[in-house]
Each structure stands twice: as C-alpha cells, then as structure tokens.
Design a protein around this motif. Structure first.
Motif, short mmCIF file in Angstrom:
data_model
loop_
_atom_site.label_atom_id
_atom_site.label_comp_id
_atom_site.label_asym_id
_atom_site.label_seq_id
_atom_site.Cartn_x
_atom_site.Cartn_y
_atom_site.Cartn_z
N SER A 109 0.93 -1.27 0.07
CA SER A 109 0.06 -0.09 0.11
C SER A 109 1.02 1.21 -0.07
O SER A 109 2.20 1.31 0.34
CB SER A 109 -0.76 -0.05 1.17
OG SER A 109 -0.22 -0.04 2.35
N LEU A 110 0.07 2.23 -0.47
CA LEU A 110 0.99 3.79 -0.43
C LEU A 110 -0.07 4.82 0.33
O LEU A 110 -1.26 4.93 -0.23
CB LEU A 110 1.40 4.12 -1.59
CG LEU A 110 2.04 5.28 -1.86
CD1 LEU A 110 3.39 5.39 -1.12
CD2 LEU A 110 2.19 5.64 -3.41
N HIS A 111 0.52 5.47 1.22
CA HIS A 111 -0.61 6.68 1.97
C HIS A 111 0.70 7.70 1.88
O HIS A 111 1.61 8.01 2.17
CB HIS A 111 -0.44 6.10 3.25
CG HIS A 111 -1.37 7.07 4.21
ND1 HIS A 111 -1.24 7.39 5.41
CD2 HIS A 111 -2.33 7.89 3.84
CE1 HIS A 111 -2.07 8.19 5.92
NE2 HIS A 111 -2.65 8.67 4.92
N TYR A 190 -4.70 7.29 -0.15
CA TYR A 190 -4.47 5.85 0.44
C TYR A 190 -4.78 4.99 -0.76
O TYR A 190 -5.67 4.81 -1.36
CB TYR A 190 -5.06 5.58 1.78
CG TYR A 190 -4.75 4.14 2.17
CD1 TYR A 190 -3.67 4.05 2.84
CD2 TYR A 190 -5.46 3.10 1.88
CE1 TYR A 190 -3.23 2.76 3.47
CE2 TYR A 190 -5.35 1.94 2.61
CZ TYR A 190 -4.16 1.77 3.04
OH TYR A 190 -3.68 0.54 3.63
N ILE A 191 -3.79 4.17 -1.19
CA ILE A 191 -3.77 3.29 -2.27
C ILE A 191 -3.50 1.99 -1.76
O ILE A 191 -2.44 1.48 -0.90
CB ILE A 191 -2.79 3.30 -3.42
CG1 ILE A 191 -3.22 4.70 -3.97
CG2 ILE A 191 -3.03 2.30 -4.52
CD1 ILE A 191 -1.99 5.22 -4.98
N ARG A 196 -7.24 -3.92 -3.44
CA ARG A 196 -7.66 -3.14 -4.65
C ARG A 196 -8.60 -1.88 -4.37
O ARG A 196 -9.65 -1.77 -4.98
CB ARG A 196 -8.60 -4.28 -5.41
CG ARG A 196 -7.68 -5.60 -5.66
CD ARG A 196 -8.42 -6.56 -6.45
NE ARG A 196 -9.50 -6.32 -7.34
CZ ARG A 196 -10.18 -7.10 -8.15
NH1 ARG A 196 -10.10 -8.43 -7.64
NH2 ARG A 196 -11.00 -6.74 -9.03
N ARG A 197 -8.12 -0.93 -3.64
CA ARG A 197 -8.94 0.21 -3.18
C ARG A 197 -8.22 1.38 -3.62
O ARG A 197 -6.74 1.52 -3.21
CB ARG A 197 -9.51 0.05 -1.86
CG ARG A 197 -10.40 -1.19 -1.78
CD ARG A 197 -11.52 -1.39 -2.38
NE ARG A 197 -12.74 -0.12 -2.27
CZ ARG A 197 -13.64 -0.18 -2.96
NH1 ARG A 197 -13.84 -1.09 -3.76
NH2 ARG A 197 -14.66 0.88 -2.72
N LEU A 198 -8.67 2.49 -4.01
CA LEU A 198 -7.92 3.77 -4.18
C LEU A 198 -9.05 4.67 -3.21
O LEU A 198 -10.29 5.04 -3.69
CB LEU A 198 -7.90 4.21 -5.51
CG LEU A 198 -7.58 5.70 -5.54
CD1 LEU A 198 -6.30 6.25 -5.01
CD2 LEU A 198 -7.59 6.08 -7.27
N ARG A 199 -8.49 5.71 -2.26
CA ARG A 199 -9.42 6.64 -1.42
C ARG A 199 -8.43 7.79 -1.55
O ARG A 199 -7.52 7.79 -1.19
CB ARG A 199 -9.57 6.02 -0.26
CG ARG A 199 -10.26 6.99 0.71
CD ARG A 199 -10.60 6.31 2.09
NE ARG A 199 -9.44 6.46 3.04
CZ ARG A 199 -9.00 5.47 3.58
NH1 ARG A 199 -9.03 4.27 3.35
NH2 ARG A 199 -7.88 5.94 4.27
#
Length: 245
Positions: A109-111, A190-191, A196-199
């Motif tokens: 993930s990446l934030h 937030y990825i 499998r979510r992008l916010r």
C-alpha cells in the motif's frame, strides 16, 4: 700431498638453491577478490541508501506515460533519466505531461498527502489514477476526479424551494467540499493494492487488475489536470506526513 678437486658450482645455481620466501599467487588473488567484494558491497550500500532517500522524499516525474508504463525496465530507466522531484507543476492540454509517482509493489500500500501551493484562478480539477505496469496499463486500475470546493447558490424563494430541501442539498455537498483540493489545500490519498482500493478524502473506488487477474501487480499513481478544470496549471507537492495543525 694429494689434493681432491671440488666440483665448481656456478654462482647462479648457488643463489637459486638458497631458500627465498616468495608470495604465493593464490594469496594475492584472494586478497584482490576480497578487495573487489568489499568495494562492491560499499557500492551496493550506497545505491540502497540513495534509493531509500529518494523513496523517503516521495519523488515523482513528469512525462507522457505511453511506453514508459509498459514494463518495469522502461519505468526504471525513466526514473534514472528524468528529473525527479517531490514538487511538480502540471499544465492542461492535449500534449501535456502527467505526474507519475513511485512504484507500489504488488500486495502493498501507499499513503501520502497532496498539497497545492499554487494554481491558476478558477476551479481546480485533478485526475488521480492508479495504473498497473504492463502492456495494457491504460485498461487497469481506476481513478478519482478531484474537484475544487463547490458552492451552492439557490434563489431564496420559498415558493420554489422549501427550507427542508435547501438544508438537504447543503448537507449532501458539505462533506465533499471539505475534502477537495484548492490553492493552499491538502488531500489525503491511500492506495491498497491487496484490497484493490483507492481512496482520496471521502471518495473511494475499486481498482481493476490487468488481464482479468484476481490481484493487482506492481503499479504507480498518476496525476493530471482534469479535462473540465478551469485552472489550467497547478503546482503540487507530495508529502508522507499529514500537514501541521
């Protein structure tokens, strides 16, 4: 008196017969290999440190995606060849470049945060997307259109709009307006490739893997000026930490 003659030994032969300590070739080769291995380890550590510093600075590049996202090799070469920065200026246009962020490994993930130090007058619109690295990168992932703050202007006429309908409309727009970008504003991103979510702010979308797979592979975040954006240029800064209160 009888004399016995001694054999004459050449001086060169005598010298050769003396014990002389000479270095072994195997020892020299071993020392050379050890020096080379030590230098290689130092170089590797330096590269790792440089990569860590680049990652910590949240460095992005400006380019047209095209073939750049078709393979890991192309992306790696681009990040070595192009100028990387934690602050970029995007412009609108058919041939405009987009901002491409650091690679996100599959399953991770990446934030991060997006800050807008400056932008043109008018409402700002940004297209935030996540693209899986591969030949069909443009068919993968997903995105969110980030708009600037919106205002609701309704004629004060109780014959047209009741107080209840006005209150309902304002309550529906308020959360979205609070989380969107504008000059001097911030947006949290937030990825999560595993989920499998992008916010971004209050909005969240599902991400689509490539080739009909069940999981997303290595991917990158991208940003560009939206088609309907009134602001045609914007300076963006990418940060790991949240803005100071």
């Amino acid at each position: 008196m009888h004399q016995t003659s001694l054999p004459v030994v050449p001086l060169f032969a005598r010298l050769c017969s003396l014990p002389v300590a000479l270095p072994f070739k195997s020892d020299s080769a071993t020392m050379f290999q050890q020096d080379m291995q030590l230098e290689s380890e130092k170089t590797l550590q330096l590269h790792r440190l440089q990569q860590q510093r680049r990652d910590q600075q949240m460095l992005w590049l400006l380019s047209k995606p095209g073939s750049l996202l078709r393979s890991h090799h192309s992306l790696r070469q681009a990040r070595q060849r192009y100028s990387l920065s934690s602050e970029v200026t995007l412009t609108a246009g058919v041939n405009a470049e987009i901002a491409i962020g650091p690679m996100i490994a599959a399953g991770s993930s990446l934030h991060f945060w997006i800050h807008v130090p400056d932008c043109d007058e008018g409402e700002l619109s940004l297209n935030l997307a996540v693209r899986q690295i591969g030949d069909n990168w443009y068919e993968t992932g997903g995105g969110i259109c980030i708009w600037g703050p919106r205002s609701l202007c309704v004629r004060s006429d109780t014959r047209l709009h009741s107080e209840e309908s006005l209150h309902q409309a304002r309550s529906m727009l308020a959360p979205a307006a609070a989380s969107l970008l504008h000059r001097g504003g911030w947006a949290e991103v937030y990825i999560d490739l595993a989920a499998r979510r992008l916010r971004c702010g209050e909005e969240e979308v599902a991400l689509t893997p490539g080739d009909g797979g069940a999981a997303l592979g290595d991917a990158v975040p991208t940003l560009e000026i939206g088609t309907l954006s009134a602001a045609k240029a914007a300076t963006l800064r990418f940060e790991w930490a949240a803005p100071a209160a």
